[in-house]
Design a protein around this motif. Structure first.
Motif, PDB file in Angstrom:
ATOM      1  N   ASP A 184     -34.442  -5.516 122.341  1.00 51.69           N
ATOM      2  CA  ASP A 184     -34.427  -4.139 121.842  1.00 51.69           C
ATOM      3  C   ASP A 184     -35.373  -3.909 120.674  1.00 51.69           C
ATOM      4  O   ASP A 184     -35.718  -2.776 120.366  1.00 51.69           O
ATOM      5  N   GLY A 185     -35.743  -4.981 119.972  1.00 43.09           N
ATOM      6  CA  GLY A 185     -36.619  -4.836 118.817  1.00 43.09           C
ATOM      7  C   GLY A 185     -36.193  -5.769 117.710  1.00 43.09           C
ATOM      8  O   GLY A 185     -35.774  -6.899 117.948  1.00 43.09           O
ATOM      9  N   ILE A 186     -36.277  -5.279 116.488  1.00 47.11           N
ATOM     10  CA  ILE A 186     -35.962  -6.071 115.304  1.00 47.11           C
ATOM     11  C   ILE A 186     -34.791  -5.427 114.573  1.00 47.11           C
ATOM     12  O   ILE A 186     -34.801  -4.238 114.298  1.00 47.11           O
ATOM     13  N   HIS A 187     -33.804  -6.235 114.261  1.00 42.61           N
ATOM     14  CA  HIS A 187     -32.617  -5.793 113.526  1.00 42.61           C
ATOM     15  C   HIS A 187     -32.621  -6.544 112.197  1.00 42.61           C
ATOM     16  O   HIS A 187     -32.646  -7.776 112.182  1.00 42.61           O
ATOM     17  N   ALA A 214     -37.528  -0.431 116.793  1.00 41.43           N
ATOM     18  CA  ALA A 214     -37.760  -0.605 118.226  1.00 41.43           C
ATOM     19  C   ALA A 214     -39.156  -1.189 118.415  1.00 41.43           C
ATOM     20  O   ALA A 214     -40.048  -0.984 117.587  1.00 41.43           O
ATOM     21  N   ARG A 259     -30.653  -7.027 108.562  1.00 42.37           N
ATOM     22  CA  ARG A 259     -29.457  -6.777 107.753  1.00 42.37           C
ATOM     23  C   ARG A 259     -29.639  -7.500 106.424  1.00 42.37           C
ATOM     24  O   ARG A 259     -29.809  -8.709 106.394  1.00 42.37           O
ATOM     25  N   THR A 296     -32.493 -11.496 109.974  1.00 42.33           N
ATOM     26  CA  THR A 296     -33.463 -10.753 110.767  1.00 42.33           C
ATOM     27  C   THR A 296     -33.328 -11.269 112.184  1.00 42.33           C
ATOM     28  O   THR A 296     -33.473 -12.472 112.418  1.00 42.33           O
ATOM     29  N   ASP A 312     -34.886  -9.396 119.274  1.00 42.17           N
ATOM     30  CA  ASP A 312     -34.364  -9.464 120.642  1.00 42.17           C
ATOM     31  C   ASP A 312     -35.094  -8.464 121.527  1.00 42.17           C
ATOM     32  O   ASP A 312     -36.089  -7.869 121.104  1.00 42.17           O
ATOM     33  N   THR A 369     -28.831  -1.968 106.633  1.00 44.60           N
ATOM     34  CA  THR A 369     -29.115  -2.471 107.969  1.00 44.60           C
ATOM     35  C   THR A 369     -30.094  -1.504 108.601  1.00 44.60           C
ATOM     36  O   THR A 369     -29.929  -0.292 108.496  1.00 44.60           O
ATOM     37  N   ARG A 370     -31.137  -2.042 109.233  1.00 42.99           N
ATOM     38  CA  ARG A 370     -32.100  -1.166 109.890  1.00 42.99           C
ATOM     39  C   ARG A 370     -32.552  -1.777 111.201  1.00 42.99           C
ATOM     40  O   ARG A 370     -32.418  -2.969 111.424  1.00 42.99           O
ATOM     41  N   HIS A 371     -33.087  -0.917 112.046  1.00 45.95           N
ATOM     42  CA  HIS A 371     -33.553  -1.328 113.369  1.00 45.95           C
ATOM     43  C   HIS A 371     -34.959  -0.784 113.594  1.00 45.95           C
ATOM     44  O   HIS A 371     -35.230   0.381 113.288  1.00 45.95           O
TER      45      HIS A 371
END
Length: 146
Positions: free
Chosen positions: A69-72, A83, A74, A64, A67, A79-81
């Motif tokens: 841009d948000g949360i990434h 914002a 995997r 996890t 950053d 994999t998801r993002h």
């Protein structure tokens, strides 16, 4: 804010052992079965070996990342993002671990979205971090982006 939550390196081995058992367990009955062709046995063996390798690599790369841009997120399977604009809040909750899983976390962290979804943040749990402190940091980052 840049944060990264991942499984401890020593625990990856345990995950790989479980993955090996689950993916390779069907091979013994397959190879001892009478009536299966050699080609079928080898095809299934190669497919299961490939699955084992893919899952083992992904287990070590599960993470996890927080950053600008948000949360990434995997995991083994996806994999998801998220914002920052999608996130409403962060909260902790008791994990729904099975009885007898002494190595599972007691408390996990979720991102709650504006549309009512609750998204688990893998490895942002009490086995890897101080959950209350991390939630405070995440909420501060959320306020700064909004």
């Amino acid at each position: 804010m840049n944060r990264e939550y991942r499984v401890r390196p020593g625990r990856v081995f345990g995950l790989v052992v479980v993955i090996a058992f689950v993916t390779m367990a069907p091979l013994l009955p397959l190879w001892s079965a009478i009536g299966s062709t050699e080609a079928t046995k080898w095809l299934v063996t190669v497919v299961l070996l490939a699955l084992f390798l893919i899952l083992s690599v992904r287990a070590g790369r599960s993470v996890t990342v927080i950053d600008a841009d948000g949360i990434h997120i995997r995991t083994l399977s996806r994999t998801r993002h998220l914002a920052w604009s999608d996130i409403q809040d962060f909260r902790s909750a008791p994990s729904n671990r099975a009885p007898g899983q002494s190595d599972a976390p007691n408390t996990v962290t979720y991102a709650h979205t504006h549309d009512g979804r609750r998204v688990l943040l893998p490895y942002a749990d009490d086995r890897h971090v101080d959950v209350d402190q991390e939630i405070r940091l995440l909420r501060t980052a959320l306020r700064r982006t909004g």
